[in-house]
Every structure is written in structure tokens, then in C-alpha cells.
Motif scaffolding. Structure first.
Motif, short mmCIF file in Angstrom:
data_model
loop_
_atom_site.label_atom_id
_atom_site.label_comp_id
_atom_site.label_asym_id
_atom_site.label_seq_id
_atom_site.Cartn_x
_atom_site.Cartn_y
_atom_site.Cartn_z
N SER A 37 0.83 -1.20 0.00
CA SER A 37 0.00 0.00 0.00
C SER A 37 0.87 1.25 0.00
CB SER A 37 -0.92 0.01 1.22
OG SER A 37 -0.17 0.07 2.41
N GLY A 38 0.44 2.24 -0.77
CA GLY A 38 1.20 3.49 -0.87
C GLY A 38 2.26 3.50 -1.93
N ALA A 39 2.54 2.35 -2.54
CA ALA A 39 3.53 2.30 -3.60
C ALA A 39 2.93 2.79 -4.91
CB ALA A 39 4.07 0.88 -3.77
N THR A 40 3.76 3.31 -5.79
CA THR A 40 3.29 3.79 -7.09
C THR A 40 2.60 2.68 -7.85
OG1 THR A 40 5.14 5.34 -7.15
CG2 THR A 40 3.98 4.92 -9.23
N ASP A 41 3.25 1.52 -7.91
CA ASP A 41 2.62 0.31 -8.42
C ASP A 41 2.60 -0.67 -7.26
OD1 ASP A 41 1.93 -2.11 -9.65
OD2 ASP A 41 2.80 -1.47 -11.55
N PRO A 42 1.43 -0.96 -6.72
CA PRO A 42 1.38 -1.74 -5.46
C PRO A 42 1.80 -3.19 -5.60
CG PRO A 42 -0.83 -1.41 -6.34
CD PRO A 42 0.09 -0.58 -7.19
N GLY A 43 1.84 -3.71 -6.81
CA GLY A 43 2.15 -5.13 -6.97
C GLY A 43 3.62 -5.43 -6.81
N LEU A 44 3.91 -6.72 -6.70
CA LEU A 44 5.27 -7.22 -6.71
C LEU A 44 5.47 -8.00 -8.00
CD1 LEU A 44 5.55 -8.52 -3.04
CD2 LEU A 44 6.49 -6.39 -3.94
N LEU A 45 6.69 -8.00 -8.51
CA LEU A 45 6.99 -8.75 -9.73
C LEU A 45 8.39 -9.33 -9.60
CD1 LEU A 45 5.92 -9.63 -12.50
CD2 LEU A 45 6.97 -7.58 -13.47
N TRP A 46 8.48 -10.66 -9.52
CA TRP A 46 9.74 -11.39 -9.41
C TRP A 46 10.61 -10.85 -8.27
CZ3 TRP A 46 10.65 -9.87 -15.14
CH2 TRP A 46 9.66 -10.45 -15.94
N PRO A 47 10.06 -10.70 -7.07
CA PRO A 47 10.92 -10.25 -5.96
C PRO A 47 12.00 -11.29 -5.68
CG PRO A 47 8.83 -11.09 -5.12
CD PRO A 47 8.71 -11.04 -6.62
N GLN A 48 13.23 -10.83 -5.57
CA GLN A 48 14.35 -11.75 -5.41
C GLN A 48 15.04 -11.61 -4.07
OE1 GLN A 48 17.01 -11.72 -8.81
NE2 GLN A 48 15.38 -12.26 -10.23
N GLY A 49 15.52 -10.43 -3.74
CA GLY A 49 16.27 -10.26 -2.50
C GLY A 49 15.44 -9.64 -1.40
N LEU A 50 15.83 -9.91 -0.15
CA LEU A 50 15.14 -9.39 1.03
C LEU A 50 16.16 -8.98 2.08
CD1 LEU A 50 12.15 -11.82 1.79
CD2 LEU A 50 12.01 -9.46 0.98
N SER A 51 15.79 -7.97 2.85
CA SER A 51 16.56 -7.60 4.03
C SER A 51 15.62 -6.91 5.00
CB SER A 51 17.74 -6.69 3.66
OG SER A 51 18.66 -6.60 4.73
N SER A 52 16.06 -6.69 6.22
CA SER A 52 15.24 -6.00 7.22
C SER A 52 16.15 -5.26 8.19
CB SER A 52 14.36 -7.00 7.98
OG SER A 52 15.15 -7.96 8.64
N ASP A 53 15.59 -4.26 8.85
CA ASP A 53 16.38 -3.51 9.83
C ASP A 53 15.82 -3.75 11.23
OD1 ASP A 53 14.12 -1.88 10.10
OD2 ASP A 53 14.90 -0.32 8.77
N ASP A 54 16.46 -3.14 12.23
CA ASP A 54 16.08 -3.40 13.62
C ASP A 54 14.82 -2.64 14.02
OD1 ASP A 54 17.10 -0.85 13.69
OD2 ASP A 54 18.80 -1.33 14.98
N GLN A 55 14.22 -1.89 13.09
CA GLN A 55 12.95 -1.22 13.35
C GLN A 55 11.76 -1.98 12.76
OE1 GLN A 55 12.95 3.11 12.71
NE2 GLN A 55 15.19 3.03 12.54
#
Length: 685
Positions: free
Chosen positions: A178-196
Motif C-alpha cells: 500500500s502506498g507504492a506507485t505500483d502496489p504489486g510485486l513482480l519477481w521479488p528476489q532479494g530481502l533484508s530487514s532492519d532493527d525497526q
């Protein structure tokens, strides 16, 4: 027209792996095969997913010694089919492995002495909506395991983030932001996260990085005002190191860097095709990078605000052992043979000098004197080669080669290699030992052969083919000839060059030649057009015209990657980024098109169609993202397919299939990631 796997060429030598521990420098037969995933464990050892070899490699922290080799191809616990990403548990001695082609997550437990066992497998059981379709990137966020499910299909297109407990219970998923210019995902490959508790997604198909929470609510970057960092060439991964985002592939041959707020920093170069970045476990200013194309795992020192990473250690000997292939991109067969012109092609232009430059339309070109000079040169050659002394210039033809060969463009070894094809269909080609031949400049990519109907002046073996090789980096096309005395290939000529002028090429890929007319067509990818040249009966190559421009309309292209001449001289073109096939006549006029964007293994949907070959019977297409080899009628009606993502040996499974070759009996498909060439039989249904 059915497609059935037959055999493969290319040896990965995993059976020769020495007993651990050992130094890779002492054992050149030990090589990586498209390594992707990285993580470090509690003892500062570095784990590598040796993806196309279907195993994990554990290195010491200096990256000079192999401590453990674990796994093999298969579907049992501890076996893999494309182990892709690795993730260490935040606290426990556990490694999570995205077992991509097996569509599951394996959890490995390890000890200090590297005793390893699989303790859990999940993602491939339970209700269908919980099944993983293409598990790629992994990260822990607020105690939950997040998985980039790259090939998940939904109404928005494809891809999701599947969320599990650490023990593998499915919780929920994120399919839109939500809030993204194009809300969809397409072939998501990499992931990361922070301490928040913020999740960072390498949304590869949309060329961006997206930030959200675990409910899919977009969290804007202050530098962009949106939850996205846009304008990336490609985003293979996203890693957070020292509060900086590292995005391998964000720009060509670089690792892009951004502040945690999305502000662009100086990118790091020069790399080739980096895919994952890891903070070195023992040196905060060092990073570790995998590059599957050059089959290496490397350690670099990073200096603040400097655009270059300083190499410290490169692990992984070059893949140049006998029988090995190294970024193999294209193949042809039956090149050393007399011409076999199709009677259906005789209705197009002949190989005479009058038609050679008929399409040349730039009278103000400072080089427009060349055609007349070449015509004079040709007439001179005619007088020599038709004189009583022509045997001085034309050595005796080599007897027809009774051995049927596949000629393979082995890109990273900078060679064309030759491997025998078995006449007996029951015998495998797996053990065929490719022979090193003519060395090529870096960037060689596409290959085709021209079989002249008459002897060409200067040929050392009249009646044999000329090889035409495109170079993605330089824009030149090299012309090689067969030398019967060396049983090798040697230089004959070259043409074109890098640029945007009509007679230039920019990042060319596929190439095809009409034997009957000498017309040469090149997928001029970077210029979004087809380039047309012609070789005369005396071997002189001249520019004719270009067809197309960037766009999505009829006769327009977005990254055309390959072109093939049909039985009536028509041109079949993979309009890759438009996810369709366009058909032009031999003079570049639009005729029709078929296909559209979409998932599917047994239909006319395409996702990045990469290569095409028209035979007298049908049209074969490499549908890259769908990992399907599809056959169609000449009019574009789907007939049959062979599909399968994976790297399991002797199955014909595909990871990164490139420029295919077909005749009326078989299909030959190089896979530049698994470093094998697969051979499929093609039979009438």
C-alpha cells in the motif's frame, strides 16, 4: 512437434572434489558453478550456495580454505535443486536454505566441527496457498521468517513475500504494498530487514527497492517521498551493511548504494554480474560478493565515499578444465559441411553485387566510397579466382567431416568449442569433451554460420561455413573461417562497431543468416532494432538497412534479443521486453505478431522471450522466465513445450537458457547459468 530431453554437454567435475579441508588454489578441478547465496555462521565461517552444483560450500573466514562440502542433487533431506539463498538464524546454529527448484525451505543444523544435518523442511506441504512456487530471498523480521516467493502467481502479476514462523508454520503473505506507485510485486528476489521491523524488497521485475512493514504497508523513504527507490537497472538483492543499502545490479557492473533513507550514494564498481553482498564476519569494512556468471566468491575492502571496492581475495578457480563450459551462450551444428540451401528460400534476392548495397540510404556518409572500392576489389578477385592459377589461392577442400559436431560459444572462456554429437540417439552426450578453438574477445555472445553456395575468395577450406559472432560489448561482428590444416577456426573478416549510427550495433545478441541470399540479420538490442547486412558471393559484407525503433507498436521493439529467418525469408523476432514475437518480411515490413505477457508453460504467454529459431516445420522459442521451450506453427499457434526450472543433472531442466539452435531433428539449448548445453529431440506429433 513434441520436445523431449535427450542429453547434455558440459562437465561440472563435482565428482573430483578433494577431501576437506583443502585450498582451492591447490585443486583447479574444484570450481563453483553459478554461486548465489551467502551467509556467515557463529564461528565466522562463510557459507556459499554453489547453486548449479546443487551443494553448499563452507569457507574459512579468510576465504582461502574449503572446510566443508555439503549436499548433492536430489529431493531428499540434505539434497538440493538450485540452493539459492542462505540465511543464518539470529541466535541459533541454524542455516535456512531456499531450495528453489524443489520449492521448499530446508533448515540445517551445524556444529563447531561442521557436522551438518537437515532438521526441518517446509513450504511444500499443506494447503496450496501456503506452497512456495519460487523461494528466493530470505530474512528474519521481528522474529518471523520472510521468503521472497518469486514465481508466485496472482491477479497483480507475480510474486509475494511469504511469512512463516521460524519453525515453518505459514502465517500470512504480502502480495501488494500500500502506498507504492505500483502496489504489486513482480519477481521479488532479494530481502533484508532492519532493527525497526522494516522490510526491504528487491522488486526485480519493477526495477526498484520497496520498503514496507509485515502487513504490507509502505514506509516512505525520506529521500524519495515514496516507499520505493526507483530507476534501477535491475535489483538482484538488497543488503543492509553498516546502515547502508547495497543493491547488486542496480546499474550495469556495479553495486548501487543508498542511505537507509533512500539517498543515492556513490555506487561501487567494477564488477561483472554481482548477485549478493554479505558483510564480512571478521572485518567491518569488508564485503563478500558472489558473481554467478564468472563463478566466483570475492572479498573486497570498501572505503567510505570511494567508488571502487578493492579486491582482497577471489575464491573459485576459472572453469577451464577439460569438458567444462563457462557462461555458454549459443550453439550451432553442422557448420563444416557443403552448403545445403533450402529450395523454399530461392524466391528472395540473389548473392550478386548489384543487390549488395541496394538498401544503403545515406549519401552524406563520409565512407560512402566503400561500395565502389569493394566492387573493384571483388572484380579483381574474380579475375584471379577464375584464372588458370586459381589453385594457388584455393587449397584442396577438406573431405566432409563425418563426425557431427556442436559448435558452442563458451563466452567466459573466450572460445568457441566443439563437441561431438552422438549419431546413436540412445547414447548420451554428457561426457563429450569440448575442444578449445579460436580465442575470442570478451563479450562474444551470438553465433550463426553462413554456408556459401560458391567458393569465397580467401577461404582456406572452400565449401565450408563462415562463422559470424556478435560481440555484446564492442558491437563488432567477427567472421571466422575453418582452417583444415589446423582443424581450427581463424580470422576472416569483421564488420559494424559500437554506437547508434545506422551501421553501428549496441549490445547485439542473436544473429541469423539466410544461406540462399547472404542476408544477415542482427538483434541490435541496445538500439531497439534489427540490423540488416549482406555478404556477397565474394565474401564482402555491406550494410543494408535497419528496421524498427523503441516502442510497443507494430514494428517497434523493446530489447529485441534474437532473430531467425523463416522458410519464406520472413523474420521472426523475440521482442523481449514487450513479451511478444514479431514477424517482418525480409525487407523489414511488419507482417504480424503473436504472444502476450503472462505466466504459462503450455500457451502463447511469454515472460522475457529470449531466443527464437524457425525451421521448415515450426518455430521454437525460449521463454526465459517461464523456463519453457515452446514450439509454434509459423502463424503463431502454440503446439508443444518442454518446461522445468532447475539444475538437476541429466533432466534438461533450465535456469538461464540463452540463444537456442534448432534443425528439423533436434533443439540445442545452452544454459549459461548451469553451464551445460541441453539437447532435445523434436518429433512430429
Amino acid at each position: 512437434m513434441t520436445i523431449k530431453y535427450q542429453s547434455s554437454i558440459g562437465n561440472n567435475h563435482t565428482e573430483n572434489t578433494p577431501q576437506t579441508p583443502f585450498k582451492p588454489t591447490d585443486h583447479p578441478a574444484f570450481t563453483f558453478n553459478s554461486p548465489v547465496g551467502l551467509c556467515s555462521d557463529q564461528y565466522k565461517r562463510i557459507w556459499v550456495a554453489d547453486t548449479a552444483n546443487n551443494r553448499l560450500i563452507v569457507l574459512d573466514k579468510s576465504m582461502t580454505k574449503v572446510l566443508k562440502v555439503y549436499g548433492e542433487p536430489g529431493e531428499e533431506p540434505g539434497q538440493f535443486n538450485m540452493p539459492f539463498r542462505l540465511l543464518h538464524h539470529p541466535e541459533k546454529p541454524l542455516i535456512y536454505v531456499s531450495d528453489l527448484a524443489n520449492r521448499r525451505i530446508q533448515v540445517l543444523q551445524y556444529s563447531k566441527n561442521l557436522s551438518i544435518k537437515t532438521i526441518n523442511i517446509f513450504g511444500n506441504t499443506g494447503p496450496l496457498h501456503e506452497h512456495l512456487q519460487g523461494p528466493n530471498g530470505l530474512t528474519f523480521c521481528e522474529g518471523k521468517l520472510c521468503v521472497a516467493d518469486e514465481f508466485f502467481v496472482n491477479e497483480e502479476g507475480g510474486g509475494r513475500i511469504a511469512i512463516f514462523s521460524e519453525s515453518g508454520e505459514f502465517i500470512n503473505d504480502i502480495q501488494t504494498i500500500s502506498g507504492a506507485t505500483d502496489p504489486g510485486l513482480l519477481w521479488p528476489q532479494g530481502l533484508s530487514s532492519d532493527d525497526q521491523g522494516r522490510l526491504y524488497i528487491a522488486n526485480t521485475g519493477f526495477y526498484n527497492i520497496v520498503r514496507c512493514d509485515l502487513s504490507g504497508n509502505g514506509i516512505p523513504f525520506s529521500a524519495t517521498g515514496t516507499p520505493e527507490i526507483e530507476g534501477l537497472d535491475v535489483s538482484r538483492d538488497v543488503s543492509i551493511i553498516n546502515n547502508i543499502l547495497y543493491v547488486p545490479g542496480g546499474s550495469a557492473n556495479h553495486i548501487n548504494r543508498y542511505s537507509i533513507d533512500g539517498e543515492a550514494l556513490l555506487p561501487l564498481g567494477e564488477f561483472f554480474a554481482p548477485i549478493q553482498v554479505l558483510a564480512h564476519p571478521d572485518e567491518p569494512s569488508n564485503i563478500v560478493v558472489t558473481d554467478p556468471i564468472i563463478a566466483s566468491v570475492s572479498r573486497y575492502a570498501v572505503i567510505d565515499n570511494a567508488p571502487l571496492a578493492i579486491p582482497i581475495q577471489v575464491t573459485g578457480p576459472a572453469r577451464n578444465n577439460p569438458g567444462q563450459l563457462y557462461f555458454v551462450t549459443s550453439a550451432i551444428t553442422e557448420a563444416i559441411r557443403p552448403n545445403k540451401t533450402s529450395s523454399t528460400q530461392q524466391n528472395t534476392a540473389s548473392l550478386d553485387n548489384a543487390s549488395l548495397f541496394s538498401g544503403y540510404k545515406n549519401p552524406f556518409d563520409p565512407f560512402n566510397w566503400i561500395p565502389n572500392s569493394l566492387n573493384f576489389w571483388e572484380k579483381s578477385w574474380n579475375s584471379v579466382t577464375h584464372s588458370p592459377f586459381n589453385n594457388w589461392f584455393t587449397p584442396s577442400p577438406r573431405p566432409k567431416n563425418k563426425r557431427e559436431d556442436a559448435w558452442l560459444l563458451d563466452g567466459a572462456n573466450h572460445q568457441i568449442k566443439r563437441a561431438p554429437l552422438c549419431k546413436n540417439k540412445a547414447k548420451p552426450d554428457v561426457q563429450a569433451q569440448a575442444e578449445s578453438l579460436f580465442p575470442l574477445m570478451p563479450g562474444a555472445l551470438g553465433i550463426d554460420a553462413f554456408h556459401p553456395s560458391v567458393s569465397i575468395p580467401g577461404q582456406l577450406a572452400p565449401g565450408t561455413a563462415l562463422f559470424l559472432v556478435t560481440n555484446y560489448l564492442s558491437g563488432f561482428v567477427s567472421v571466422l573461417q575453418y582452417n583444415p590444416y589446423l582443424d581450427d577456426l581463424v580470422h576472416f573478416s569483421f564488420f559494424a562497431g559500437f554506437g547508434s549510427a545506422p551501421w553501428h550495433l549496441k549490445n547485439p545478441q542473436g544473429i541469423t543468416v539466410n544461406d540462399a541470399t547472404g542476408d544477415i540479420y542482427i538483434a541490435d538490442t541496445g538500439n531497439n532494432r534489427i540490423s540488416h547486412w549482406r555478404i556477397s558471393k565474394n565474401g564482402i559484407i555491406g550494410f543494408i538497412n535497419t528496421y524498427g525503433e523503441q516502442g510497443s507498436g507494430d514494428g517497434q521493439f523493446a530489447g529485441p534479443s534474437d532473430v531467425s529467418v523463416g522458410p519464406k525469408g520472413q523474420l521472426y523476432i523475440t521482442d523481449q521486453m514487450n513479451n511478444r514475437i514479431q514477424v517482418l518480411n525480409s525487407e523489414g515490413q511488419y507482417l504480424y505478431q503473436f504472444g502476450q505477457q503472462g505466466y504459462g508453460e503450455d500457451n502463447d504467454n511469454f515472460l522475457l522471450p529470449t531466443s527464437i529459431q524457425a525451421t521448415e516445420k515450426c518455430v521454437f522459442i525460449n521463454d526465459l522466465v517461464n523456463r519453457s521451450l515452446k514450439s509454434f506453427t509459423h502463424e503463431g499457434v502454440f503446439v508443444d513445450s518442454f518446461s522445468g526450472l532447475g539444475a538437476k543433472p541429466n533432466t534438461g531442466q533450465l535456469w538461464m537458457p540463452y540463444l537456442l539452435h534448432a534443425d528439423n531433428e533436434r533443439l540445442i539449448v545452452p544454459d549459461c547459468a548451469t553451464n551445460q548445453v541441453h539437447i532435445y529431440s523434436t518429433l512430429d506429433t
